[in-house]
Scaffold this active site. Sequence first.
Site, short mmCIF file in Angstrom:
data_model
loop_
_atom_site.label_atom_id
_atom_site.label_comp_id
_atom_site.label_asym_id
_atom_site.label_seq_id
_atom_site.Cartn_x
_atom_site.Cartn_y
_atom_site.Cartn_z
N HIS A 93 1.17 -9.33 7.17
CA HIS A 93 1.77 -9.06 5.86
C HIS A 93 3.10 -8.33 5.96
CE1 HIS A 93 -2.55 -9.31 4.05
NE2 HIS A 93 -2.06 -10.49 4.38
N ASN A 135 -16.62 0.17 8.43
CA ASN A 135 -16.14 0.39 7.06
C ASN A 135 -17.17 1.29 6.37
OD1 ASN A 135 -15.28 0.18 4.36
ND2 ASN A 135 -14.46 -1.86 4.73
N ARG A 149 5.88 4.63 -0.85
CA ARG A 149 4.92 4.28 0.22
C ARG A 149 5.55 4.42 1.61
NH1 ARG A 149 2.88 -1.39 -1.10
NH2 ARG A 149 1.69 -1.07 0.82
N CYS A 159 22.81 -7.17 -1.85
CA CYS A 159 23.26 -7.82 -0.62
C CYS A 159 24.79 -7.96 -0.62
CB CYS A 159 22.60 -9.21 -0.56
SG CYS A 159 23.18 -10.24 0.78
N CYS A 185 25.35 -12.07 -0.78
CA CYS A 185 25.13 -12.93 -1.95
C CYS A 185 24.87 -12.12 -3.22
CB CYS A 185 23.94 -13.86 -1.68
SG CYS A 185 22.36 -13.01 -1.84
N TYR A 193 7.95 1.15 -3.27
CA TYR A 193 8.02 0.97 -1.83
C TYR A 193 8.66 2.17 -1.15
CZ TYR A 193 5.98 -3.62 -1.78
OH TYR A 193 5.07 -4.64 -1.89
C1 BV8 Z 1 -0.73 -16.90 0.09
C2 BV8 Z 1 1.78 -6.61 1.70
C3 BV8 Z 1 -0.25 -19.12 0.07
C4 BV8 Z 1 2.40 -6.10 0.46
C5 BV8 Z 1 -0.31 -7.64 0.98
C6 BV8 Z 1 -7.99 -16.88 -5.30
C7 BV8 Z 1 -8.83 -17.05 -4.22
C8 BV8 Z 1 -8.37 -16.93 -2.92
C9 BV8 Z 1 -7.02 -16.62 -2.68
C10 BV8 Z 1 -6.20 -16.44 -3.77
C11 BV8 Z 1 -6.66 -16.56 -5.07
N1 BV8 Z 1 -5.63 -16.31 -5.90
C12 BV8 Z 1 -4.52 -16.04 -5.17
C13 BV8 Z 1 -4.86 -16.13 -3.87
C14 BV8 Z 1 -3.99 -15.94 -2.73
C15 BV8 Z 1 -3.73 -14.45 -2.51
C16 BV8 Z 1 -5.01 -13.67 -2.44
O1 BV8 Z 1 -5.70 -13.66 -1.42
N2 BV8 Z 1 -5.35 -12.98 -3.53
C17 BV8 Z 1 -6.57 -12.23 -3.54
C18 BV8 Z 1 -6.32 -10.86 -4.17
C19 BV8 Z 1 -7.62 -13.03 -4.28
N3 BV8 Z 1 -3.08 -14.39 -1.22
C20 BV8 Z 1 -1.75 -14.51 -1.16
O2 BV8 Z 1 -1.04 -14.59 -2.15
C21 BV8 Z 1 -1.16 -14.58 0.23
N4 BV8 Z 1 -0.27 -15.70 0.29
O3 BV8 Z 1 -1.89 -17.17 -0.09
O4 BV8 Z 1 0.24 -17.81 0.07
C22 BV8 Z 1 0.64 -19.93 -0.74
C23 BV8 Z 1 1.91 -19.48 -1.02
C24 BV8 Z 1 2.74 -20.29 -1.77
C25 BV8 Z 1 2.27 -21.53 -2.22
C26 BV8 Z 1 0.97 -21.94 -1.92
C27 BV8 Z 1 0.15 -21.15 -1.18
C28 BV8 Z 1 -0.36 -13.32 0.53
C29 BV8 Z 1 -1.33 -12.15 0.67
C30 BV8 Z 1 -0.55 -10.93 1.20
C31 BV8 Z 1 -0.33 -9.95 0.07
N5 BV8 Z 1 0.32 -8.74 0.61
N6 BV8 Z 1 0.31 -6.58 1.53
C32 BV8 Z 1 2.24 -4.61 0.33
O5 BV8 Z 1 1.50 -4.00 1.11
O6 BV8 Z 1 2.89 -4.05 -0.57
S1 BV8 Z 1 -2.02 -7.57 0.84
C33 BV8 Z 1 -2.48 -5.94 0.52
O7 BV8 Z 1 -3.76 -5.98 -0.06
C34 BV8 Z 1 -2.66 -5.13 1.79
O8 BV8 Z 1 -1.78 -5.48 2.80
C35 BV8 Z 1 -4.10 -5.38 2.22
O9 BV8 Z 1 -4.13 -6.36 3.22
C36 BV8 Z 1 -4.71 -6.03 1.00
C37 BV8 Z 1 -5.92 -5.31 0.54
O10 BV8 Z 1 -5.48 -3.94 0.26
P1 BV8 Z 1 -6.54 -2.68 0.29
O11 BV8 Z 1 -7.71 -3.07 -0.54
O12 BV8 Z 1 -5.99 -1.32 0.11
O13 BV8 Z 1 -6.87 -2.61 1.70
P2 BV8 Z 1 -8.09 -3.22 2.19
O14 BV8 Z 1 -8.35 -4.58 1.62
O15 BV8 Z 1 -7.84 -3.20 3.60
O16 BV8 Z 1 -9.27 -2.22 1.58
C38 BV8 Z 1 -9.40 -0.89 2.06
C39 BV8 Z 1 -10.71 -0.94 2.84
O17 BV8 Z 1 -10.75 0.16 3.70
C40 BV8 Z 1 -11.93 -0.85 1.92
O18 BV8 Z 1 -12.90 -1.79 2.28
C41 BV8 Z 1 -12.45 0.58 2.19
O19 BV8 Z 1 -13.85 0.67 2.10
C42 BV8 Z 1 -12.03 0.77 3.61
N7 BV8 Z 1 -11.86 2.16 4.04
C43 BV8 Z 1 -11.48 3.22 3.30
N8 BV8 Z 1 -11.43 4.32 4.08
C44 BV8 Z 1 -11.76 3.93 5.35
C45 BV8 Z 1 -12.04 2.55 5.32
N9 BV8 Z 1 -12.40 1.86 6.41
C46 BV8 Z 1 -12.52 2.56 7.57
N10 BV8 Z 1 -12.27 3.89 7.68
C47 BV8 Z 1 -11.90 4.60 6.59
N11 BV8 Z 1 -11.65 5.92 6.71
ZN ZN Z 2 21.83 -12.07 0.22
#
Ligand code: BV8
Ligand code: ZN
Length: 260
Positions: free
Chosen positions: A124, A220, A75, A154, A157, A72
Amino acid sequence: MNEKMERLIESAAEIIAAARRIAVLTGAGVSAESGVGTFRDAQTGLWSRFDPQQLASQEGFAADPGRVWRWYMHRLEMVERARPNPGHAALAALEAMTPTFTLITQNVDDLHERAGSRNVLHLHGRIERFHCNGCGLPYTLRMEDRDAPMPPTCTFCTDYIRPSVVWFGELLPAQELAEAQRAAETCDVFLVIGTSGVVYPAAHLPVMAKRRAAPIIEVNPEESALSEMAEIWLSGPSGALLPRLVEAVRLRRAGQENPR
Ligand code: BV8
Ligand code: ZN
């Protein structure tokens, strides 16, 4: 710009110029041209051998807090060195000319804000904010934390400090998610910019708009999981296409105000 793309931009501009309520979902792609690697690209160099989904999780943090902390800090430095690109600026300009405009971002950087966007919903979290993983106490990053091998602890805690981003398996902020869902439910057009559309529940928002027959317009260079539901897919970089799209909207809006 080839003829076909010009025509697609014009038809997208026609839909957007007629819209009173616009919702936008951006992903890491909108920051790519600012030099902030997309989530998976962030795995360049020494990070390439780690799975981002592992690092961005409680399990990853518990297993190796030092590695996650250093990832982090790496980044955060990329984000601080980055500048908003013309795609961010175009979205801020579109917001300024639209009565109801909601910018929903999955990105943890502040480039939309630095480009002048006002109403930004961060689903996020924010990489430049920190809090205690144990008690939630907010934490202000100190210079010496940036190249420390381990996260600070912290004062209240003694648990580890972490970035205030949403990790996989963690809930999204309820307020932002509710506002984003309301925008998806009420918009006249939904723009999807630079996201692979694989992370839920963010990726469900355009589906909510589509269900009400609100047109989806995607920008995209690659096909995404959302492309097949898009009315129009502008296949190219957002830094190049968004300024052209917003200029075409501005001209149409000007034409609407003072019809010849
Ligand atoms: C939750 C912060 C509920 C951290 C991020 C199975 C099916 C469905 C869902 C799930 C599953 N298994 C698990 C899940 C849930 C999971 C999920 O969705 N997993 C996925 C991978 C299947 N989701 C979660 O866990 C979420 N929480 O569901 O909780 C819950 C909780 C407890 C109990 C019960 C239920 C939390 C999701 C948030 C995760 N945190 N970010 C950090 O950044 O360090 S997500 C992270 O990945 C990014 O923030 C981004 O949003 C995401 C994708 O990253 P990238 O691929 O890099 O970015 P992106 O997707 O935007 O892709 C880049 C794109 O840009 C490409 O398409 C490329 O072509 C394009 N591009 C490239 N250059 C350009 C361009 N476009 C335009 N112009 C350009 N020049
Ligand atoms: Zn604390």
